[in-house]
Write an enzyme that holds these catalytic residues in place. Structure first.
Site, PDB file in Angstrom:
ATOM      1  N   GLU A  28      -0.265 -13.771  16.010  1.00 13.59           N
ATOM      2  CA  GLU A  28      -0.894 -13.014  14.916  1.00 13.59           C
ATOM      3  C   GLU A  28       0.092 -12.727  13.784  1.00 13.59           C
ATOM      4  O   GLU A  28      -0.244 -12.846  12.615  1.00 13.59           O
ATOM      5  CB  GLU A  28      -1.495 -11.707  15.445  1.00 13.59           C
ATOM      6  CG  GLU A  28      -2.773 -11.900  16.229  1.00 13.59           C
ATOM      7  CD  GLU A  28      -3.865 -12.614  15.430  1.00 13.59           C
ATOM      8  OE1 GLU A  28      -3.937 -12.428  14.199  1.00 13.59           O
ATOM      9  OE2 GLU A  28      -4.627 -13.380  16.040  1.00 13.59           O
TER      10      GLU A  28
ATOM     11  N   LYS B 178      -7.794 -10.348   2.311  1.00 17.62           N
ATOM     12  CA  LYS B 178      -7.959 -11.544   3.128  1.00 17.62           C
ATOM     13  C   LYS B 178      -9.377 -12.103   3.079  1.00 17.62           C
ATOM     14  O   LYS B 178      -9.691 -13.060   3.755  1.00 17.62           O
ATOM     15  CB  LYS B 178      -7.550 -11.250   4.576  1.00 17.62           C
ATOM     16  CG  LYS B 178      -6.073 -10.969   4.717  1.00 17.62           C
ATOM     17  CD  LYS B 178      -5.260 -12.229   4.549  1.00 17.62           C
ATOM     18  CE  LYS B 178      -3.797 -11.902   4.354  1.00 17.62           C
ATOM     19  NZ  LYS B 178      -3.033 -13.043   3.885  1.00 17.62           N
TER      20      LYS B 178
ATOM     21  N   GLY C 250      -6.187 -11.344   8.837  1.00 21.04           N
ATOM     22  CA  GLY C 250      -5.472 -10.195   8.279  1.00 21.04           C
ATOM     23  C   GLY C 250      -5.497  -8.955   9.145  1.00 21.04           C
ATOM     24  O   GLY C 250      -4.751  -8.030   8.892  1.00 21.04           O
ATOM     25  N   VAL C 251      -6.361  -8.901  10.164  1.00 17.20           N
ATOM     26  CA  VAL C 251      -6.393  -7.686  10.990  1.00 17.20           C
ATOM     27  C   VAL C 251      -5.347  -7.755  12.098  1.00 17.20           C
ATOM     28  O   VAL C 251      -5.069  -6.762  12.765  1.00 17.20           O
ATOM     29  CB  VAL C 251      -7.785  -7.386  11.624  1.00 17.20           C
ATOM     30  CG1 VAL C 251      -8.878  -7.455  10.585  1.00 17.20           C
ATOM     31  CG2 VAL C 251      -8.069  -8.294  12.797  1.00 17.20           C
TER      32      VAL C 251
HETATM   33  C1  1YM Z   1       6.477 -11.872   9.447  1.00 24.16           C
HETATM   34  C2  1YM Z   1       5.088 -11.622   9.009  1.00 24.16           C
HETATM   35  O1  1YM Z   1       3.148 -10.716   7.205  1.00 24.16           O
HETATM   36  N1  1YM Z   1       4.071 -12.000   5.567  1.00 24.16           N
HETATM   37  C3  1YM Z   1       3.295 -11.691   4.472  1.00 24.16           C
HETATM   38  C4  1YM Z   1       2.135 -10.938   4.560  1.00 24.16           C
HETATM   39  C5  1YM Z   1       1.418 -10.679   3.385  1.00 24.16           C
HETATM   40  C6  1YM Z   1       1.877 -11.192   2.171  1.00 24.16           C
HETATM   41  C7  1YM Z   1       3.067 -11.915   2.161  1.00 24.16           C
HETATM   42  C8  1YM Z   1       1.160 -11.006   0.891  1.00 24.16           C
HETATM   43  C9  1YM Z   1      -0.158 -11.305   0.785  1.00 24.16           C
HETATM   44  C10 1YM Z   1      -0.795 -11.150  -0.446  1.00 24.16           C
HETATM   45  C11 1YM Z   1      -0.083 -10.724  -1.535  1.00 24.16           C
HETATM   46  C12 1YM Z   1      -2.255 -11.449  -0.550  1.00 24.16           C
HETATM   47  C13 1YM Z   1       0.220  -9.853   3.513  1.00 24.16           C
HETATM   48  N2  1YM Z   1      -0.281  -9.072   2.564  1.00 24.16           N
HETATM   49  C14 1YM Z   1      -1.381  -8.405   2.977  1.00 24.16           C
HETATM   50  C15 1YM Z   1      -2.087  -7.531   2.034  1.00 24.16           C
HETATM   51  N3  1YM Z   1       4.918 -12.013   7.657  1.00 24.16           N
HETATM   52  C16 1YM Z   1       3.959 -11.521   6.820  1.00 24.16           C
HETATM   53  N4  1YM Z   1       3.741 -12.148   3.291  1.00 24.16           N
HETATM   54  N5  1YM Z   1       1.217 -10.469  -1.441  1.00 24.16           N
HETATM   55  C17 1YM Z   1       1.855 -10.605  -0.243  1.00 24.16           C
HETATM   56  O2  1YM Z   1      -2.865 -11.861   0.451  1.00 24.16           O
HETATM   57  O3  1YM Z   1      -2.820 -11.260  -1.652  1.00 24.16           O
HETATM   58  C18 1YM Z   1      -1.766  -8.619   4.263  1.00 24.16           C
HETATM   59  S1  1YM Z   1      -0.664  -9.719   4.971  1.00 24.16           S
HETATM   60  F1  1YM Z   1      -3.232  -7.171   2.569  1.00 24.16           F
HETATM   61  F2  1YM Z   1      -1.377  -6.442   1.793  1.00 24.16           F
HETATM   62  F3  1YM Z   1      -2.271  -8.149   0.883  1.00 24.16           F
END
Ligand code: 1YM
Length: 173
Positions: A9, A70, A86-87
């Site tokens: 996950e 997500k 995303g969960v």
């Molecule tokens: C080692 C685990 O979780 N990386 C990660 C997670 C996210 C992002 C970048 C991210 C996503 C987004 C925008 C987007 C997550 N962000 C979210 C949420 N690595 C790991 N790297 N900026 C950064 O999806 O728009 C969930 S996961 F919800 F905050 F956007």
């Protein structure tokens, strides 16, 4: 199976970041105490404070089901690696004794620590990133031994899975 799924996950969130075009390397480390660290070189989980909830976006990712962007406007999942859309991070936190999140973003190192699912140290800046454009997320978690009967990870199980994923995702190491 469930124990190893925790790692999948967290890795899936990093793979999603790769599918979005921002991450090229994911490291997975099994520690001797059977905690696991997953590190990526993506944008870093968002650190801003959520206006309605009053806590950081990063904290919401690890505490709320369906936190974050997500899902698209139609309600369907967009391109995701096959995780729980995303969960997963919130589920991992709920099933872990501790979760340490370190986010490199905006030239700062941000830290967030959970124990038994609760944010005992909310997100705060703990240092400076010296190298330019050095961003990413590192998550270290220790599965709860009151929930999992087996807490020892199999290197081969994890290695086989991630080798397959590396083959399937061009440009991702
Ligand atoms: C080692 C685990 O979780 N990386 C990660 C997670 C996210 C992002 C970048 C991210 C996503 C987004 C925008 C987007 C997550 N962000 C979210 C949420 N690595 C790991 N790297 N900026 C950064 O999806 O728009 C969930 S996961 F919800 F905050 F956007």
């Amino acid at each position: 199976k469930g124990l190893h799924h925790l790692v999948y996950e967290i890795v899936d969130n990093a793979v999603d970041e790769s599918l979005a075009g921002f991450c090229s390397e994911i490291k997975v480390i099994i520690h001797v105490d059977n905690s696991v660290t997953v590190v990526d070189n993506g944008r870093g989980i968002p650190v801003g404070i959520h206006s309605k909830e009053g806590v950081s976006a990063a904290e919401l990712v690890f505490t709320k089901l369906h936190a974050g962007g997500k899902f698209n406007e139609e309600g369907g999942a967009y391109k995701v690696s096959g995780g729980l859309h995303g969960v997963g991070a919130a589920v991992v936190n709920a099933l872990s004794k501790s979760v340490n999140v370190e986010i490199k973003k905006d030239d700062k190192i941000h830290s967030l620590i959970f124990e038994n699912g609760v944010a005992v140290k909310p997100l705060k800046v703990v240092g400076k990133v010296e190298k330019a454009n050095n961003t990413g997320t590192a998550v270290t978690f220790k599965p709860c031994n009151e929930i999992f009967e087996v807490t020892e990870f199999s290197y081969d199980t994890l290695c086989n899975r991630f080798r397959e994923m590396a083959f399937l995702n061009k440009g991702l190491n």
